[in-house]
Design an enzyme around this catalytic site. Sequence first.
Site, PDB file in Angstrom:
ATOM      1  N   GLU A 123      -9.165  17.608 -29.452  1.00  0.00           N
ATOM      2  CA  GLU A 123      -9.175  16.511 -29.468  1.00  0.00           C
ATOM      3  C   GLU A 123     -10.328  15.942 -30.545  1.00  0.00           C
ATOM      4  OE1 GLU A 123      -7.272  13.860 -26.653  1.00  0.00           O
ATOM      5  OE2 GLU A 123      -7.999  15.604 -25.573  1.00  0.00           O
TER       6      GLU A 123
ATOM      7  N   LYS B 252     -12.144  19.019 -26.393  1.00  0.00           N
ATOM      8  CA  LYS B 252     -12.312  17.442 -26.652  1.00  0.00           C
ATOM      9  C   LYS B 252     -13.794  17.554 -27.493  1.00  0.00           C
ATOM     10  CE  LYS B 252     -10.252  15.309 -22.319  1.00  0.00           C
ATOM     11  NZ  LYS B 252      -9.429  14.981 -23.759  1.00  0.00           N
TER      12      LYS B 252
ATOM     13  N   HIS C 226       0.832  21.579 -20.443  1.00  0.00           N
ATOM     14  CA  HIS C 226       1.425  21.872 -21.539  1.00  0.00           C
ATOM     15  C   HIS C 226       1.536  22.352 -22.631  1.00  0.00           C
ATOM     16  CE1 HIS C 226       0.930  16.619 -20.893  1.00  0.00           C
ATOM     17  NE2 HIS C 226      -0.752  16.823 -21.164  1.00  0.00           N
TER      18      HIS C 226
ATOM     19  N   HIS D 246       4.133  14.684 -20.489  1.00  0.00           N
ATOM     20  CA  HIS D 246       5.116  14.078 -22.082  1.00  0.00           C
ATOM     21  C   HIS D 246       4.681  14.354 -23.474  1.00  0.00           C
ATOM     22  CE1 HIS D 246       0.138  13.785 -21.657  1.00  0.00           C
ATOM     23  NE2 HIS D 246       0.560  14.082 -23.095  1.00  0.00           N
TER      24      HIS D 246
ATOM     25  N   LYS E  18       7.958  14.706 -26.777  1.00  0.00           N
ATOM     26  CA  LYS E  18       7.676  14.224 -28.804  1.00  0.00           C
ATOM     27  C   LYS E  18       8.241  15.120 -29.535  1.00  0.00           C
ATOM     28  CE  LYS E  18       2.365  14.786 -28.088  1.00  0.00           C
ATOM     29  NZ  LYS E  18       2.284  13.368 -28.930  1.00  0.00           N
TER      30      LYS E  18
ATOM     31  N   LYS F 130       2.281  14.628 -13.551  1.00  0.00           N
ATOM     32  CA  LYS F 130       0.616  15.552 -13.662  1.00  0.00           C
ATOM     33  C   LYS F 130      -0.388  15.209 -13.360  1.00  0.00           C
ATOM     34  CE  LYS F 130      -1.091  16.779 -18.467  1.00  0.00           C
ATOM     35  NZ  LYS F 130      -2.243  16.183 -17.721  1.00  0.00           N
TER      36      LYS F 130
ATOM     37  N   GLU G 179       0.791  -1.818  -0.586  1.00  0.00           N
ATOM     38  CA  GLU G 179      -0.114   0.004  -0.216  1.00  0.00           C
ATOM     39  C   GLU G 179       1.168   0.985  -0.143  1.00  0.00           C
ATOM     40  OE1 GLU G 179      -3.456  -0.463  -0.202  1.00  0.00           O
ATOM     41  OE2 GLU G 179      -3.134  -2.059  -0.066  1.00  0.00           O
ATOM     42  N   PHE G 180       0.348   2.387  -0.004  1.00  0.00           N
ATOM     43  CA  PHE G 180       1.126   3.593  -0.865  1.00  0.00           C
ATOM     44  C   PHE G 180       1.100   4.548   0.472  1.00  0.00           C
ATOM     45  CE2 PHE G 180      -0.589   3.578  -5.437  1.00  0.00           C
ATOM     46  CZ  PHE G 180       0.042   2.388  -5.872  1.00  0.00           C
TER      47      PHE G 180
ATOM     48  N   ASP H 196      -6.260  20.749 -17.290  1.00  0.00           N
ATOM     49  CA  ASP H 196      -5.392  19.984 -18.235  1.00  0.00           C
ATOM     50  C   ASP H 196      -3.994  19.803 -18.529  1.00  0.00           C
ATOM     51  OD1 ASP H 196      -5.596  16.779 -18.252  1.00  0.00           O
ATOM     52  OD2 ASP H 196      -6.741  17.323 -19.580  1.00  0.00           O
TER      53      ASP H 196
END
Length: 521
Positions: A251, A367, A275, A213, A217, A183, A123-124, A270
């Site tokens: 997206e 989105k 980003h 991330h 790229k 993140k 367990e964390f 987000d």
Amino acid sequence: MPKESNEANQSNQSNQTNPASATCAGKHPAPPCTLVIFGAGGDLTKRLLMPSLYNLSADKLLDDGMEIIGVNHGERETSDWRDELTQSLRTFAADKAATFHTSQLNEDAWNWVVGRLEYFPGEFEEDETFARLKARLAKAKSGNVVFYLAVGARFFQPIIEHLGAAGMLEEKDGNFRRLVIEKPFGSDLASAQELNRCILKYADESQAYRIDHFLGKDTVQSILAVRFANAMFEPVWRREYIDNVQITAAETIGVEGRGKFYEQTGAFRDMLPNHLFQLLGMVAMEPPNSFDAESVRDRKAEVFDAIRPLTANDVVLGQYEAGPAGPGYKDEPGVAKDSRTETYAAARVYVENWRWAGVPFYLRTGKRLTERRTEISVQMKAVPFLLFRDTPVDALTPNVFTLRIDPAHGTSFDFNVKVPGPVMQIGKVRSAFNYADFFAERANVGYETLLYDCMLGDATLFQRADSIETAWAAVDHVLHPDSPLPVRGYAAGSAGPAEADQLLADDGRTWRALTDPHKKD
């Protein structure tokens, strides 16, 4: 832009050697280390970390002394975990052949990774887990350890505190201990500052690798090469010649069953302060003295520090409703029927320094939009019309230079030419470059460079504490407004809410169309 490290020359050979393909040109295997993944059973581990480790193995960039320990709640056998990851990777390879550039696994490369996998139940938030983990690491082949927090944000601080209290972040005998944090790094300025304080209580800033991330790229990393390796760009990369910059991350998908998570986050948190701000930083930064990690991060930090704090007038939020692309956000599983969570966010950002004073950066993400696209468009100022005022030319289209990041990889440049014929008429044309036309594609899911750089100790592509906090500071007033910001509706499959168009119209500008008439490039 990874640099080589002296650590890359270390060697700790095991009996099993990597039989995969030849090492990438100019690259050395990363130094031996133990990679400890908290969240071994999660999607991030299955969909991104394991495919990345597989690709690094295929490129022979991992040392034979590497071990991979997966920490997760629930008892299970290591063999079961290995089988699950193998099946997941086979499915991934079949579904994402374009990412792997083959639908068939390199069995030798994957077996090399599998032979180093060990499942570690725990367990964390329990001391006992970390006591056992410390004892296990004492028996590791290498004293170098990378702790990867592939877990929900609520576990970041407890895990760091337990690692610190157990002494597992202390660097001894020339061995490194590094901490990779996914993140979202905080949800606002106060929470980001609290998390940074927690890290720096137990570790040095040089040990913290805050991962984004997007920066893994190749097309994002090439922004610096395009800007600083070509004499034709840098002289005009400033307010005297540039009218505005538009950064888009659109997206076509919705929340894809992640409604419960998305309800706590929203598009703005987000995407904007991480980003999209990272892309803004690479576009707007001053030339660094070198590609040394601190030189690059210093220049990006200067950009974030110069951003004028956003106000309600600079931001438009939206939420997709039922439309041509499908049902509305409120009809998604896990979403409240009266939800005010935004699935679209647009912002007008000003960088108040000598290079960019007065130039708006327009950022948008959403989105269920009409097309999937991540790109940066730099629109130049219009040339004087005087030369053409006695001709049939009605207007001159501004030149636009676009860096295409996803799904297309390349650049394009829109400019004006004379239409063939006896009179002076101007037509817009496009010159485009696609990476695939010039370079062989490499298997890449976006984390390979970041994992490799972390093991090398190159923090160029990772975020620093000061940059994290200045980015949150720039948007904090919008996150905690005096009154809630309105969330505008837009049809699923459209280009976003009309109010986002008005944000630019108020400045006499328009968004670059999401549906590209030059689709062939």
